[in-house]
Design an enzyme around this catalytic site. Structure first.
Site, PDB file in Angstrom:
ATOM      1  N   LYS A  11      -1.950   0.718   8.695  1.00 26.17           N
ATOM      2  CA  LYS A  11      -0.830   1.168   7.866  1.00 26.17           C
ATOM      3  C   LYS A  11      -0.676   2.705   7.879  1.00 26.17           C
ATOM      4  CE  LYS A  11      -0.911  -2.841   4.807  1.00 26.17           C
ATOM      5  NZ  LYS A  11      -0.854  -3.309   3.389  1.00 26.17           N
ATOM      6  N   TYR A  51       7.993  -8.432   5.124  1.00 25.26           N
ATOM      7  CA  TYR A  51       7.358  -8.714   3.819  1.00 25.26           C
ATOM      8  C   TYR A  51       8.251  -9.575   2.924  1.00 25.26           C
ATOM      9  CZ  TYR A  51       3.250  -5.681   4.370  1.00 25.26           C
ATOM     10  OH  TYR A  51       2.042  -5.131   4.761  1.00 25.26           O
ATOM     11  N   PHE A  59       6.347  -4.934  -6.735  1.00 23.98           N
ATOM     12  CA  PHE A  59       5.906  -3.869  -5.826  1.00 23.98           C
ATOM     13  C   PHE A  59       6.667  -3.863  -4.501  1.00 23.98           C
ATOM     14  CE2 PHE A  59       2.931  -7.480  -5.268  1.00 23.98           C
ATOM     15  CZ  PHE A  59       3.050  -7.729  -3.903  1.00 23.98           C
ATOM     16  N   ARG A  87      -9.948 -11.158   8.363  1.00 22.12           N
ATOM     17  CA  ARG A  87      -9.850 -11.004   6.910  1.00 22.12           C
ATOM     18  C   ARG A  87     -11.197 -10.569   6.311  1.00 22.12           C
ATOM     19  NH1 ARG A  87      -5.226 -12.151   4.825  1.00 22.12           N
ATOM     20  NH2 ARG A  87      -5.948 -12.707   2.740  1.00 22.12           N
ATOM     21  N   THR A  93      -7.733  -7.332  -0.638  1.00 22.36           N
ATOM     22  CA  THR A  93      -6.490  -6.544  -0.683  1.00 22.36           C
ATOM     23  C   THR A  93      -6.647  -5.313  -1.566  1.00 22.36           C
ATOM     24  OG1 THR A  93      -5.247  -8.597  -0.426  1.00 22.36           O
ATOM     25  CG2 THR A  93      -4.024  -6.684  -1.208  1.00 22.36           C
ATOM     26  N   ARG A 104     -11.217  -1.913   4.203  1.00 16.72           N
ATOM     27  CA  ARG A 104     -10.535  -1.434   2.998  1.00 16.72           C
ATOM     28  C   ARG A 104     -11.495  -0.707   2.056  1.00 16.72           C
ATOM     29  NH1 ARG A 104      -6.869  -6.802   2.701  1.00 16.72           N
ATOM     30  NH2 ARG A 104      -4.932  -5.979   3.567  1.00 16.72           N
ATOM     31  N   ASN A 114      -3.535   0.393   1.402  1.00 16.69           N
ATOM     32  CA  ASN A 114      -4.822  -0.243   1.676  1.00 16.69           C
ATOM     33  C   ASN A 114      -5.155  -0.327   3.166  1.00 16.69           C
ATOM     34  OD1 ASN A 114      -3.030  -2.237   2.294  1.00 16.69           O
ATOM     35  ND2 ASN A 114      -3.981  -3.838   1.054  1.00 16.69           N
ATOM     36  N   HIS A 117      -3.276  -4.421   7.330  1.00 16.06           N
ATOM     37  CA  HIS A 117      -2.744  -5.753   7.008  1.00 16.06           C
ATOM     38  C   HIS A 117      -3.282  -6.732   8.041  1.00 16.06           C
ATOM     39  CE1 HIS A 117       0.098  -9.012   6.245  1.00 16.06           C
ATOM     40  NE2 HIS A 117       0.151  -9.121   7.566  1.00 16.06           N
ATOM     41  N   GLU A 128       4.175 -13.586  12.359  1.00 13.88           N
ATOM     42  CA  GLU A 128       4.032 -12.119  12.316  1.00 13.88           C
ATOM     43  C   GLU A 128       3.928 -11.531  13.724  1.00 13.88           C
ATOM     44  OE1 GLU A 128       0.810 -11.357   9.562  1.00 13.88           O
ATOM     45  OE2 GLU A 128       2.048 -11.961   7.850  1.00 13.88           O
TER      46      GLU A 128
HETATM   47  P1  CMP Z   1      -0.877  -6.667   2.640  1.00 12.66           P
HETATM   48  O1  CMP Z   1      -2.087  -7.424   3.078  1.00 12.66           O
HETATM   49  O2  CMP Z   1      -0.134  -5.916   3.684  1.00 12.66           O
HETATM   50  O3  CMP Z   1       0.147  -7.683   1.910  1.00 12.66           O
HETATM   51  C1  CMP Z   1       1.095  -7.254   0.960  1.00 12.66           C
HETATM   52  C2  CMP Z   1       0.879  -5.840   0.536  1.00 12.66           C
HETATM   53  O4  CMP Z   1       1.481  -5.474  -0.687  1.00 12.66           O
HETATM   54  C3  CMP Z   1      -0.609  -5.624   0.280  1.00 12.66           C
HETATM   55  O5  CMP Z   1      -1.324  -5.648   1.481  1.00 12.66           O
HETATM   56  C4  CMP Z   1      -0.584  -4.283  -0.451  1.00 12.66           C
HETATM   57  O6  CMP Z   1      -0.474  -3.190   0.434  1.00 12.66           O
HETATM   58  C5  CMP Z   1       0.747  -4.361  -1.223  1.00 12.66           C
HETATM   59  N1  CMP Z   1       0.594  -4.556  -2.666  1.00 12.66           N
HETATM   60  C6  CMP Z   1       1.007  -3.669  -3.595  1.00 12.66           C
HETATM   61  N2  CMP Z   1       0.768  -4.137  -4.826  1.00 12.66           N
HETATM   62  C7  CMP Z   1       0.214  -5.352  -4.697  1.00 12.66           C
HETATM   63  C8  CMP Z   1      -0.254  -6.326  -5.637  1.00 12.66           C
HETATM   64  N3  CMP Z   1      -0.169  -6.144  -6.951  1.00 12.66           N
HETATM   65  N4  CMP Z   1      -0.797  -7.456  -5.137  1.00 12.66           N
HETATM   66  C9  CMP Z   1      -0.868  -7.655  -3.790  1.00 12.66           C
HETATM   67  N5  CMP Z   1      -0.428  -6.757  -2.862  1.00 12.66           N
HETATM   68  C10 CMP Z   1       0.099  -5.607  -3.310  1.00 12.66           C
END
Ligand code: CMP
Length: 140
Positions: A11, A51, A59, A87, A93, A104, A114, A117, A128
């Site tokens: 990212k 997304y 968010f 993962r 996450t 992470r 973070n 992805h 994806e």
């Molecule tokens: P990612 O695995 O890319 O999937 C969705 C993304 O939303 C997640 O990582 C975070 O970067 C972002 N995100 C922001 N806020 C939240 C939240 N409250 N819960 C989950 N993902 C979030």
């Protein structure tokens, strides 16, 4: 064991801090092979499409803005149990909940920023990957 493919994004927060090499080394050390990779910059339409499962979340707009804020690295990773393995090495996450030794835990700045992805299921991995790569661009 089944050889799988999964999709990964390094990212903008990690690319901006020049962490592509360190993150890629962690992916490779876990046994994953990078079979396609490119540096791109998302626009709002592409980020929103990628997304869209989160479109109703509070968010969502902030996430799209962040993902468009700088270059990213999109990759296809291949290996035995690649989806689960990826993962595990990514970690939770929320970096506050990520295990020691995960990407992470080591690099993420916040829940949003973070650093990485990864696909969460075989179905989503295919969807994806197809957002960003043609089959001919993936070289096992
Ligand atoms: P990612 O695995 O890319 O999937 C969705 C993304 O939303 C997640 O990582 C975070 O970067 C972002 N995100 C922001 N806020 C939240 C939240 N409250 N819960 C989950 N993902 C979030």
């Amino acid at each position: 064991m089944v050889v799988e493919r999964t999709f990964s994004i390094i990212k903008p927060d990690a690319v901006e801090r020049n962490k592509i090499g360190e993150i890629t080394a962690m992916l490779e050390s876990s046994g994953l092979r990078i079979v396609a990779s490119k540096r791109i910059k998302l626009d709002q339409d592409k980020a929103a499409a990628f997304y869209k499962v989160h479109a109703d979340k509070p968010f969502f707009q902030s996430l799209c803005d962040f993902m468009c804020s700088g270059p990213i690295i999109v990759q296809v990773l291949e290996g035995e149990n690649a989806i689960q393995k990826n993962r595990e090495i990514m970690g939770a996450t929320n970096p506050d909940e990520a295990a020691e030794g995960t990407i992470r835990k080591q690099f993420a700045i916040s829940l949003e920023k973070n650093s990485i992805h990864g696909s969460d299921s075989p179905e989503n991995a295919i969807i994806e990957i197809n957002h960003f790569f043609n089959e001919k661009d993936i070289i096992s």
